[in-house]
Design a protein around this motif. Structure first.
Motif, mmCIF file in Angstrom:
data_model
loop_
_atom_site.group_PDB
_atom_site.id
_atom_site.type_symbol
_atom_site.label_atom_id
_atom_site.label_comp_id
_atom_site.label_asym_id
_atom_site.label_seq_id
_atom_site.Cartn_x
_atom_site.Cartn_y
_atom_site.Cartn_z
ATOM 1 N N GLU A 387 0.834 -1.207 0.000
ATOM 2 C CA GLU A 387 0.000 0.000 0.000
ATOM 3 C C GLU A 387 0.866 1.252 0.000
ATOM 4 O OE1 GLU A 387 -4.154 -0.437 2.105
ATOM 5 O OE2 GLU A 387 -2.609 -1.257 3.416
ATOM 6 N N LEU A 388 1.912 1.259 0.824
ATOM 7 C CA LEU A 388 2.806 2.417 0.851
ATOM 8 C C LEU A 388 3.544 2.564 -0.481
ATOM 9 C CD1 LEU A 388 4.238 2.109 4.472
ATOM 10 C CD2 LEU A 388 2.976 4.068 3.572
ATOM 11 N N LEU A 389 4.037 1.461 -0.994
ATOM 12 C CA LEU A 389 4.781 1.525 -2.250
ATOM 13 C C LEU A 389 3.910 2.020 -3.405
ATOM 14 C CD1 LEU A 389 6.825 -1.788 -1.946
ATOM 15 C CD2 LEU A 389 7.724 0.547 -1.843
ATOM 16 N N SER A 390 2.611 1.760 -3.327
ATOM 17 C CA SER A 390 1.714 2.178 -4.409
ATOM 18 C C SER A 390 1.543 3.696 -4.475
ATOM 19 C CB SER A 390 0.348 1.506 -4.242
ATOM 20 O OG SER A 390 -0.348 2.021 -3.109
ATOM 21 N N VAL A 391 1.812 4.402 -3.380
ATOM 22 C CA VAL A 391 1.656 5.866 -3.376
ATOM 23 C C VAL A 391 2.997 6.589 -3.353
ATOM 24 C CG1 VAL A 391 -0.576 5.668 -2.216
ATOM 25 C CG2 VAL A 391 1.485 6.068 -0.843
ATOM 26 N N LYS A 392 4.078 5.869 -3.162
ATOM 27 C CA LYS A 392 5.407 6.481 -2.974
ATOM 28 C C LYS A 392 5.790 7.405 -4.121
ATOM 29 C CE LYS A 392 10.165 5.182 -1.788
ATOM 30 N NZ LYS A 392 11.051 4.023 -1.471
ATOM 31 N N THR A 403 3.553 10.602 5.360
ATOM 32 C CA THR A 403 2.754 9.385 5.201
ATOM 33 C C THR A 403 3.285 8.243 6.065
ATOM 34 O OG1 THR A 403 2.358 10.052 2.900
ATOM 35 C CG2 THR A 403 1.814 7.781 3.481
ATOM 36 N N LEU A 404 4.592 8.247 6.319
ATOM 37 C CA LEU A 404 5.251 7.135 7.012
ATOM 38 C C LEU A 404 5.142 7.180 8.536
ATOM 39 C CD1 LEU A 404 8.538 6.895 4.918
ATOM 40 C CD2 LEU A 404 6.806 5.103 5.128
ATOM 41 N N LYS A 405 4.706 8.286 9.099
ATOM 42 C CA LYS A 405 4.721 8.409 10.566
ATOM 43 C C LYS A 405 3.933 7.296 11.253
ATOM 44 C CE LYS A 405 5.135 13.468 10.604
ATOM 45 N NZ LYS A 405 4.462 14.732 10.992
ATOM 46 N N ALA A 406 2.687 7.128 10.849
ATOM 47 C CA ALA A 406 1.857 6.094 11.489
ATOM 48 C C ALA A 406 2.394 4.689 11.231
ATOM 49 C CB ALA A 406 0.403 6.226 11.038
ATOM 50 N N PRO A 407 2.800 4.340 9.987
ATOM 51 C CA PRO A 407 3.397 3.020 9.776
ATOM 52 C C PRO A 407 4.640 2.782 10.622
ATOM 53 C CG PRO A 407 2.723 3.940 7.676
ATOM 54 C CD PRO A 407 2.550 5.029 8.697
ATOM 55 N N LEU A 408 5.452 3.817 10.817
ATOM 56 C CA LEU A 408 6.641 3.681 11.670
ATOM 57 C C LEU A 408 6.245 3.359 13.103
ATOM 58 C CD1 LEU A 408 9.657 3.932 12.341
ATOM 59 C CD2 LEU A 408 9.323 6.425 12.500
ATOM 60 N N LEU A 409 5.265 4.071 13.623
ATOM 61 C CA LEU A 409 4.800 3.823 14.989
ATOM 62 C C LEU A 409 4.265 2.397 15.133
ATOM 63 C CD1 LEU A 409 3.062 7.259 15.490
ATOM 64 C CD2 LEU A 409 4.861 6.386 16.999
ATOM 65 N N TRP A 488 -5.184 6.616 11.322
ATOM 66 C CA TRP A 488 -4.336 7.689 10.779
ATOM 67 C C TRP A 488 -3.515 7.164 9.603
ATOM 68 C CZ3 TRP A 488 0.558 9.980 13.527
ATOM 69 C CH2 TRP A 488 0.877 11.219 12.975
ATOM 70 N N ARG A 489 -2.973 5.967 9.739
ATOM 71 C CA ARG A 489 -2.204 5.359 8.645
ATOM 72 C C ARG A 489 -3.056 5.261 7.377
ATOM 73 N NH1 ARG A 489 -2.712 0.682 6.224
ATOM 74 N NH2 ARG A 489 -0.902 -0.307 5.199
ATOM 75 N N ASP A 490 -4.266 4.731 7.509
ATOM 76 C CA ASP A 490 -5.125 4.537 6.339
ATOM 77 C C ASP A 490 -5.467 5.854 5.670
ATOM 78 O OD1 ASP A 490 -5.035 1.842 6.874
ATOM 79 O OD2 ASP A 490 -7.013 1.766 7.814
ATOM 80 N N ARG A 491 -5.743 6.892 6.501
ATOM 81 C CA ARG A 491 -6.082 8.194 5.936
ATOM 82 C C ARG A 491 -4.894 8.781 5.166
ATOM 83 N NH1 ARG A 491 -9.518 6.160 8.048
ATOM 84 N NH2 ARG A 491 -9.686 5.429 5.902
ATOM 85 N N CYS A 492 -3.684 8.647 5.733
ATOM 86 C CA CYS A 492 -2.501 9.220 5.096
ATOM 87 C C CYS A 492 -2.145 8.490 3.811
ATOM 88 C CB CYS A 492 -1.321 9.216 6.066
ATOM 89 S SG CYS A 492 -1.484 10.392 7.426
ATOM 90 N N ILE A 493 -2.383 7.188 3.763
ATOM 91 C CA ILE A 493 -2.147 6.460 2.510
ATOM 92 C C ILE A 493 -3.138 6.931 1.448
ATOM 93 C CG2 ILE A 493 -2.342 4.191 1.418
ATOM 94 C CD1 ILE A 493 -1.041 3.001 3.905
ATOM 95 N N ASP A 494 -4.385 7.184 1.859
ATOM 96 C CA ASP A 494 -5.395 7.675 0.906
ATOM 97 C C ASP A 494 -5.037 9.047 0.363
ATOM 98 O OD1 ASP A 494 -6.932 5.424 1.189
ATOM 99 O OD2 ASP A 494 -8.275 6.288 2.685
ATOM 100 N N TYR A 510 -5.713 15.551 9.928
ATOM 101 C CA TYR A 510 -6.398 14.344 10.394
ATOM 102 C C TYR A 510 -6.427 14.291 11.922
ATOM 103 C CZ TYR A 510 -5.910 12.590 5.593
ATOM 104 O OH TYR A 510 -5.983 12.417 4.230
ATOM 105 N N LEU A 511 -5.447 14.965 12.569
ATOM 106 C CA LEU A 511 -5.404 14.969 14.032
ATOM 107 C C LEU A 511 -6.654 15.616 14.620
ATOM 108 C CD1 LEU A 511 -1.670 16.001 14.683
ATOM 109 C CD2 LEU A 511 -2.615 13.751 14.157
#
Length: 634
Positions: A387-392, A403-409, A488-494, A510-511
């Motif tokens: 999913e991340l690679l598709s928007v990179k 976009t990576l903040k939530a996936p990192l957490l 948050w992750r899903d919203r940022c990927i969108d 989003y916060l």
């Protein structure tokens, strides 16, 4: 009965076999251990140690008496040859040491957690003792691939039946012993499946605590409940006292990072890791220290590629009141700022750990050369999914960082089970005093948001940028916080772009939805929790007992957004024309930060020949009054 043990030692397994030996020292008063060394370097190392109740056996002495064994050596890899060697090695010991009335084979990745007497009680009058894999019931199919018995533990007495069995096994493994499935065979292990029907007086251990494997542990926990207890120094998994554990797949990277099993993530509860794996980790740590005392170049700490691990585990981030966990994301141009942030954490956090997501190989390689204490470097590919690679490719680098903040957490919470709470902090933030106040709030709340606290000249940004700043945000490990991070992750990927669109801006607006969708959200209103140029104009800036204060309270974090590095000497403190920083702010807040960046650049230059990636064109600073030259202060 005397207790005689043997194991094969390769270079990679040296610390494990030494850990096994030390576990026997701890739990067995009457023993002798045979180290069968696969190469001269290992033989010299263990000979130099002068280990008590131990004999060092060279592989050459066994091969000299068994030319057939030596003849197949070149056609097998080290692991396959070690399997092939087992029966020949035990025959050699029984023939060379007539005082031995028995020999126990132990794989090098086993260790005792209690007295081995239950093994000998099970063995009793049997000639041979085996342990089962427990591949019964719904797992029965696995015995067709890996055999019925686990050959990490084997017991043979000095009698005609056992000697005959060892000679039969020796012939079989010399004929075929490979790490592949072929004609119903795999390794040495499949030969043992029919052993009780071929030879007499073969005992099969019924005690699950003897040669307990990760599979057996997981099965007991699944079928009988997660009941792990410690009593009088013994560890029990349900009703089974753990005597000997088989830590197959374990790897020791460094004093903080390990792979509990590189075959599979068994998802053991923390109680199991604490009771069963932590004692072994301590044994391995002691073994490595002992080895380094004799040969300092034998082992070097390693940094794991976490994305390639199956069951990664870290001791860092333990849940205690003095532990502060942070993570950040770093690009090449932010390297000096990330190091300045690290310096500030070392100076002001009593106990901390910082996880750094490196956006490319250059960042990873530079930081890795510094061997920063209390830092774990994370490669970008260990976080990225499809999913991340598709928007990179659709986003600028800095938008992808957002976009990576939530996936990192999520990655850190998944990999580091001991972490109670963590703050994501932008790489251009800087700690001026203890973060204890912020972490204390996460003892009562799931999420901590920091307010923008815009002053009059910036209030127009509330509509565009939102009330909360995504540069500093804290999460506690609980279901509510994890749901929040996932949302948050899903919203940022969108959608996550540097523009205002349909009430959105980057990852930040989003916060504004957090409090509507999730409970347990704390809003930190204190300016000093995330101070920045946009909120300090109306504040009183002072110094008290060596600490910078804002409105009479200690400044915790300052967010140096908009600061650019023009070259090694010149820095644009705020790249835009307004506001102009007053002298007090420059002296107390910006100058200490710039000095750390200056020192960081010198560090980077020591390992990186071309540092142009760190610098911006000085013409991008709109107001020359916001420039500072370090030559004025050096």
């Amino acid at each position: 009965m005397n207790h005689n043990y043997c194991s094969i030692v390769s270079r990679d397994y040296a610390y494990k076999v030494l850990a096994l030996y030390r576990s026997i020292q701890k739990h067995d008063a009457d023993f002798h251990f045979f180290f069968i060394c696969l190469n001269q370097e290992v033989e010299e190392l263990f000979s130099e140690m002068n280990l008590d109740k131990a004999s060092i056996i060279s592989i050459g002495s066994i091969e000299a008496k068994d030319q057939e064994l030596l003849g197949v050596k070149s056609g097998r890899n080290e692991k396959e040859y070690a399997w092939t060697l087992k029966p020949a090695a035990m025959l050699y010991l029984l023939e060379s040491y007539p005082e031995l009335d028995n020999i126990v084979w132990l794989d090098g990745d086993t260790a005792f957690l209690s007295n081995p007497q239950p093994i000998y009680d099970e063995w009793g009058d049997y000639s041979i003792l085996l342990t089962e894999e427990m591949y019964s019931g719904k797992y029965d199919y696995m015995s067709w691939y890996f055999g019925v018995y686990n050959t990490g533990f084997l017991g043979f007495k000095r009698d005609d039946n056992a000697i005959k069995c060892l000679r039969w096994l020796r012939r079989k493994v010399i004929e075929w012993c490979y790490d592949r499935h072929e004609d119903g065979l795999w390794s040495d292990q499949m030969y043992f499946s029919n052993l009780p029907s071929i030879f007499s007086n073969v005992g099969v251990n019924k005690n699950a605590g003897i040669n307990m494997t990760p599979f057996i542990l997981r099965r007991l926990l699944d079928e009988e409940g997660d009941d792990i207890t410690e009593s009088s120094g013994y560890i029990f998994v349900n009703a089974s006292k753990v005597v000997l554990f088989h830590y197959y797949g374990f790897k020791f990277y460094n004093e903080s990072e390990f792979e509990l099993c590189f075959y599979k993530n068994w998802r053991f509860p923390e109680e199991a890791i604490k009771a069963i794996y932590m004692p072994y980790i301590e044994l391995c740590s002691e073994a490595i220290a002992l080895i380094k005392g004799h040969n300092d170049s034998f082992y070097y700490p390693q940094k794991p590629e976490i994305d390639k691990t199956a069951y990664y585990y870290s001791k860092e981030g333990k849940n205690n009141k003095n532990s502060y966990n942070f993570c950040t994301i770093v690009t090449g141009e932010y390297l000096p700022k990330a190091l300045a942030l690290y310096f500030s954490l070392k100076r002001n956090a009593k106990s901390f750990h910082l996880w750094i997501c490196c956006m490319d190989d250059l960042v990873y390689d530079v930081l890795n050369k510094f061997h920063l204490s209390n830092v774990t470097l994370i490669t970008l590919k260990s976080i990225e999914d499809n999913e991340l690679l598709s928007v990179k490719s659709l986003r600028y680098t800095y938008e992808y960082c957002w976009t990576l903040k939530a996936p990192l957490l999520l990655h850190i919470f998944n990999c580091y089970k001991n972490i109670a709470s963590i703050f994501y902090i932008d790489a251009d933030t800087y700690l001026f005093s203890s973060p204890e106040k912020l972490f204390n709030q996460l003892k009562s709340f799931s999420v901590l948001l920091t307010m923008h606290n815009f002053t009059t000249s910036f209030k127009c940004l509330y509509t565009q940028k939102g009330r909360y700043n995504a540069g500093i945000i804290g999460f506690r490990r609980d279901e509510n916080a994890l749901r929040c991070i996932c949302w948050w992750r899903d919203r940022c990927i969108d959608w996550c772009y540097d523009k205002i669109e349909s009430g959105k801006f980057g990852d930040q607006k989003y916060l504004m939805e957090f409090r509507k969708k999730f409970g347990g959200i704390y809003r930190e209103r204190m300016v000093g929790a995330n101070a920045a140029i946009w909120n300090i104009a109306d504040c009183s800036i002072s110094e008290y007992e060596g600490k910078v204060q804002i409105n009479g309270k200690d400044l915790i974090f300052y967010h140096f957004s908009g600061l650019i590095i023009c070259n090694e000497w010149e820095y644009g403190l705020w790249r835009w024309e307004y506001p102009e920083l007053d002298e007090n702010v420059r002296r107390l807040i910006y100058l200490p930060y710039v000095k750390d960046i200056y020192d960081a650049i010198k560090m980077i230059k020591s390992v990186l020949e071309d540092v142009s990636i760190l610098f911006y064109d000085i013409s991008t600073v709109k107001n020359p009054n916001n420039l500072i030259n370090m030559k004025d202060f050096i």
